[in-house]
Each structure stands twice: as structure tokens, then as C-alpha cells.
Design a protein around this motif. Structure first.
Motif, PDB file in Angstrom:
ATOM      1  N   PHE A   1     -62.901  67.533  38.144  1.00  0.00           N
ATOM      2  CA  PHE A   1     -62.970  67.670  36.688  1.00  0.00           C
ATOM      3  C   PHE A   1     -61.669  67.185  36.056  1.00  0.00           C
ATOM      4  O   PHE A   1     -61.683  66.446  35.059  1.00  0.00           O
ATOM      5  CB  PHE A   1     -63.213  69.145  36.333  1.00  0.00           C
ATOM      6  CG  PHE A   1     -63.569  69.382  34.892  1.00  0.00           C
ATOM      7  CD1 PHE A   1     -64.887  69.567  34.518  1.00  0.00           C
ATOM      8  CD2 PHE A   1     -62.584  69.436  33.914  1.00  0.00           C
ATOM      9  CE1 PHE A   1     -65.222  69.808  33.181  1.00  0.00           C
ATOM     10  CE2 PHE A   1     -62.903  69.661  32.580  1.00  0.00           C
ATOM     11  CZ  PHE A   1     -64.230  69.852  32.216  1.00  0.00           C
ATOM     12  N   GLU A   2     -60.538  67.594  36.644  1.00  0.00           N
ATOM     13  CA  GLU A   2     -59.237  67.245  36.085  1.00  0.00           C
ATOM     14  C   GLU A   2     -59.023  65.730  36.055  1.00  0.00           C
ATOM     15  O   GLU A   2     -58.549  65.174  35.046  1.00  0.00           O
ATOM     16  CB  GLU A   2     -58.111  67.906  36.884  1.00  0.00           C
ATOM     17  CG  GLU A   2     -58.022  69.414  36.722  1.00  0.00           C
ATOM     18  CD  GLU A   2     -59.086  70.173  37.521  1.00  0.00           C
ATOM     19  OE1 GLU A   2     -59.202  71.391  37.334  1.00  0.00           O
ATOM     20  OE2 GLU A   2     -59.802  69.530  38.341  1.00  0.00           O
ATOM     21  N   ALA A   3     -59.402  65.053  37.139  1.00  0.00           N
ATOM     22  CA  ALA A   3     -59.191  63.604  37.186  1.00  0.00           C
ATOM     23  C   ALA A   3     -60.056  62.890  36.150  1.00  0.00           C
ATOM     24  O   ALA A   3     -59.585  61.970  35.453  1.00  0.00           O
ATOM     25  CB  ALA A   3     -59.499  63.081  38.586  1.00  0.00           C
ATOM     26  N   LEU A   4     -61.302  63.310  36.022  1.00  0.00           N
ATOM     27  CA  LEU A   4     -62.183  62.688  35.035  1.00  0.00           C
ATOM     28  C   LEU A   4     -61.686  62.960  33.618  1.00  0.00           C
ATOM     29  O   LEU A   4     -61.801  62.095  32.740  1.00  0.00           O
ATOM     30  CB  LEU A   4     -63.611  63.210  35.206  1.00  0.00           C
ATOM     31  CG  LEU A   4     -64.330  62.743  36.469  1.00  0.00           C
ATOM     32  CD1 LEU A   4     -65.660  63.477  36.634  1.00  0.00           C
ATOM     33  CD2 LEU A   4     -64.567  61.229  36.426  1.00  0.00           C
ATOM     34  N   ALA A   5     -61.146  64.159  33.383  1.00  0.00           N
ATOM     35  CA  ALA A   5     -60.610  64.464  32.057  1.00  0.00           C
ATOM     36  C   ALA A   5     -59.420  63.571  31.737  1.00  0.00           C
ATOM     37  O   ALA A   5     -59.313  63.018  30.631  1.00  0.00           O
ATOM     38  CB  ALA A   5     -60.217  65.933  31.978  1.00  0.00           C
TER      39      ALA A   5
END
Length: 458
Positions: free
Chosen positions: A349-353
Motif C-alpha cells: 500500500f505504501e509503495a503504491l501511495a
């Protein structure tokens, strides 16, 4: 798509605040536009009588067809809520007519006062309906058509309900003031053991209304009528039957029942008159600006010290903003793809954000930190509250764009002094709002010219 689906969809679309029941116009129908009857519904007789005028409100007609449409919605609501002892259909129709008259008077007042709802406002509302039901706009319109609901009528009903909400907010909500002294008085009562924050009451009532500027003789006659009702109720007569026969209040259609409500969402007069009673006891008649009330305490619960804690949520999101290069539907599809990649472990999730979110939180992997209730727009908060820690939502549409939401953690913490006072301020405001809305609605109706032409034909 079922009628239940449509009603809940419309409720989401209009996104009305939870108005106190006394501000509602007839009885517990959803605060949503009435639905058109599906094509082909009704007999030849009903088609013949569908368009005659049953009432005029400032020269604007209410037709028999209008009444029949709303009556159908009310009957669905009664069935869904398992309301017992509903009155005969003819009485329901009269109540529906009264509701329509009050709504029409308020809508006319809104229009004359300069309240407006633009086409873009309605477009956004329609898009929110579709998105919150996981549908594209065109697909949602096809589903409406399959239910026999004409798009133009649907949008007209949305406009009316949005007008009602906006005029109520302007004329009542925005003018209510809760002073620091009001907050101090409430806290003093709490310290003296008189707090009602957690008290819930199940009440029924009969209202014998008193006209504005009534003579002393009229007031005395209405008071005597209310006293007779109270005497008969104390003698053991069925309260619901008395309410349907004598009450001028909207709740008469339910036998006078309010159902379970927090004491803070009831008028002070009702709470003070019944909180010390045993279940089954009768209070009154008691006088308010509306008239004389006879109250029955069906049951009560709670009433201890209020909960001065708050549940906070640590939440993250990915935001895509639709524009010329990205439609809302495309944004939803893209976020759905992200969700699948996160679920399968292909991406975090963090990388996509960090790579995709169009929000200032992107640099921190979408983290928004700890949030208390009310910090986010309703669409976002509703979706967030439905998630367990670790869960990722489906795409959620708000006024800011389309979100993918993840709840990271929850905690319960004590309110600080400022938050405590703000919570009390909200409780006091709800108490004041109940009566203010009722008085405003009565005043608007009193200023309207209303002519009843004929009884509705069912």
C-alpha cells in the motif's frame, strides 16, 4: 435492484444530516425523494384518477398521483420496519397528503428565499449515488430505468430534497447558537447527577395542538381535550388507539410512538416530564409552544455517567483526482487494480501511495495519522468506520476525488478539556435543534395558503 436498494441509494445521495423527528413532516419515511411508480403499474381506474388535484399550496397543485406515489414508499417503509398497528390505508393517505403539503410549502419558501441547487450539484449527487453502490453513472441510470424510474423525475426529486436540506440548514441550523454558559450549565447538571447523555427513553405521545394566537377559550378547550386523553390513558385505554384518534402530531400514524431515542435528542420538556416515571406511566398534559402533550413512558435504559472517551482511527489512503486526463470511472478501475495487487502481495500500500497518490500524504506512504470522528468528509469516514484494522476498502468517491482507504489501527482515548466541552456543546445543540426545527416547520406551514380540494383516491 430492489426497492430497498433504491431507497438506501437515495438516502446516501441526498446525504442529509440526521434531523430530529419533530422536523420531519409526517411519519418515519426515509428522507429521500419519492419514487415514480414503475410503468404499467395501476389499474385503469387508478390511471383515470391519477392526475386530479387534491390540494393547492400557494396555487401549486398536489395531485392524487403524487399522493399515491408517496403512499407506496411509506407502505414499503412500514413493512421494512415491521411497524405494528399501522392505521388504515385511507388514514395513511391523509397523512401522506399532509407530509406533501408541508414539504411543498418549505420548498416554495426555499425558492422564494433564493436557495438554489445547480445542475452540477445534482450531477455530483447522482455520481455519488452510483459510486457508493459500486456502479458507473451510466450503469446506474440503466438500473433506474429497469425499475421504471424516469431519470428526469429522479433528478427533480433530488433537487427538491437538497432544497429542503439547504433551507433548513440556513433558516434553522445556522442560526442556532450554543453559548459557553449553556455548556457550563450542562456540565453543572452533570456534576449534580442530572446528566442525561447516556439515558435512552422509549416514549409515545399525543399532541393536542394550539393554534398560533389562539384565544383563551381555545386554549382552555384544547387543554381540556388533552386532559381527557390523559385520564383515559391512565384508566387503561390503549395509548396507540388514543394517539391515532386525538393526536395532531406526525407520530400518530405509529400510535404516537417515538421508539427508542437518546434523551439528548428529545425536547427537554419530554425528558423532564418522564425520566423519573416507571415504565408504563403517563405524564401530562404538559404545555409546549406547539400545544398540550400527553406522554407515555414505554421503557427506559441507561442514564449513568456519559462516556467522555473517543475512538480514534489511524488511517492511510491513496487519492486519485478525476480530471480531463482521468475520468472518475477510470480512477475507480485503477484503484481496484491497486487493491488486487495489494491483496495478492504484488505491491505494498505504501509503495503504491508514494508512486500514485495525488495527496500531500503520498510522501509518507499515504498515512493520515490518528483521526477523531468528524475529521473527514462523511463519505470517507463512513467507509473508514466500516473497515477492520488491516482491511483495504473498495474505491470511495468524495468531493476530493476517489480514495483507496486502509485502516491501520484503532484506540480509545479520554477526551481533553476542549473536546469534552465540544461534545457537550453538540449535545446541547441537538436539544435546541429539535424544537427549533419543529417551530420553523410550523411557521412555514402557517404562512402558506393551503386549500384541500378532494380526498385522495386510492
Amino acid at each position: 435492484m430492489t426497492d430497498r436498494f433504491l431507497l438506501s441509494s437515495l438516502a446516501l445521495a441526498v446525504a442529509l444530516s440526521a434531523l430530529p423527528a419533530s422536523a420531519q413532516t409526517a411519519f418515519p419515511t426515509p428522507r429521500t425523494p419519492s419514487l415514480s411508480l414503475p410503468a404499467g403499474t395501476g389499474s385503469a381506474s387508478s390511471n383515470r384518477t391519477a392526475d386530479f388535484i387534491v390540494a393547492l399550496v400557494n396555487s401549486e397543485p398536489i395531485t392524487n398521483h403524487d399522493v399515491r406515489q408517496r403512499l407506496r414508499q411509506v407502505e414499503q417503509n412500514i413493512a421494512q420496519r415491521n411497524i405494528a398497528n399501522a392505521p388504515p390505508r385511507a388514514e395513511l393517505a391523509r397523512q401522506v397528503l399532509e407530509q406533501l403539503i408541508n414539504e411543498r410549502a418549505q420548498i416554495q419558501f426555499a425558492t422564494e428565499s433564493g436557495v438554489r441547487v445547480s445542475e452540477s450539484d445534482i450531477d455530483q449527487t447522482e455520481q455519488n449515488i452510483a459510486a457508493q453502490n459500486q456502479l458507473g453513472r451510466e450503469e446506474f441510470r440503466r438500473r433506474l430505468a429497469s425499475e421504471g424510474i424516469e431519470l428526469n423525475r429522479f433528478r427533480a426529486e433530488l433537487r427538491q430534497q437538497m432544497l429542503l436540506q439547504r433551507v433548513r440548514e440556513r433558516e434553522v441550523d445556522s442560526r442556532l447558537r450554543v453559548s459557553d454558559a449553556d455548556v457550563d450549565d450542562y456540565l453543572r447538571e452533570q456534576q449534580n447527577g442530572n446528566d442525561i447523555t447516556s439515558l435512552e427513553l422509549n416514549l409515545s405521545h399525543v399532541l393536542v395542538s394550539v393554534p398560533e394566537n389562539a384565544s383563551e377559550a381555545q386554549v382552555a378547550e384544547r387543554q381540556a381535550r388533552a386532559q381527557r386523553v390523559a385520564d383515559r390513558a391512565r384508566a387503561g385505554e390503549d395509548f396507540a388507539t388514543l394517539a391515532r384518534e386525538f393526536s395532531d402530531a406526525p407520530e400518530r400514524v405509529n400510535g404516537g410512538q417515538f421508539g427508542w431515542r437518546q434523551a439528548t435528542r428529545l425536547p427537554d420538556l419530554f425528558v423532564n416530564s418522564t425520566r423519573a416515571l416507571a415504565p408504563g406511566a403517563i405524564a401530562g398534559p404538559v404545555r409546549s409552544l406547539a400545544g398540550f402533550h400527553v406522554l407515555k413512558l414505554n421503557d427506559k435504559r441507561g442514564g449513568g455517567l456519559p462516556d467522555m472517551t473517543v475512538t480514534q482511527t489511524r488511517v492511510s489512503h491513496i487519492l486519485l483526482r478525476p480530471g480531463p486526463q482521468l475520468t472518475q470511472q477510470a480512477a475507480q478501475a485503477r484503484l481496484n487494480e491497486f487493491r488486487q495487487r495489494i491483496a495478492s502481495g504484488q505491491a505494498s500500500f505504501e509503495a503504491l501511495a508514494r508512486e500514485n497518490s495525488q495527496d500531500g500524504s503520498a510522501a509518507g506512504g499515504g498515512a493520515l495519522g490518528w483521526a477523531s470522528p468528524g475529521m473527514f468528509v462523511p463519505e470517507f469516514e463512513q467507509a473508514m468506520n466500516g473497515l477492520q484494522p488491516g482491511q483495504v476498502s473498495e474505491p470511495v468517491v468524495s468531493r476530493f476525488g476517489v480514495h483507496l482507504i486502509r485502516v491501520d489501527e484503532r484506540r480509545t482515548v479520554p477526551l481533553d478539556e476542549r473536546e469534552r466541552r465540544e461534545r457537550v456543546r453538540g449535545v446541547v445543540r441537538e436539544q435546541k435543534l429539535e424544537e427549533a426545527l419543529a417551530l420553523w416547520a410550523r411557521d412555514v406551514r402557517a404562512r402558506a395558503y393551503v386549500e384541500i380540494r378532494e380526498e385522495p383516491q386510492l
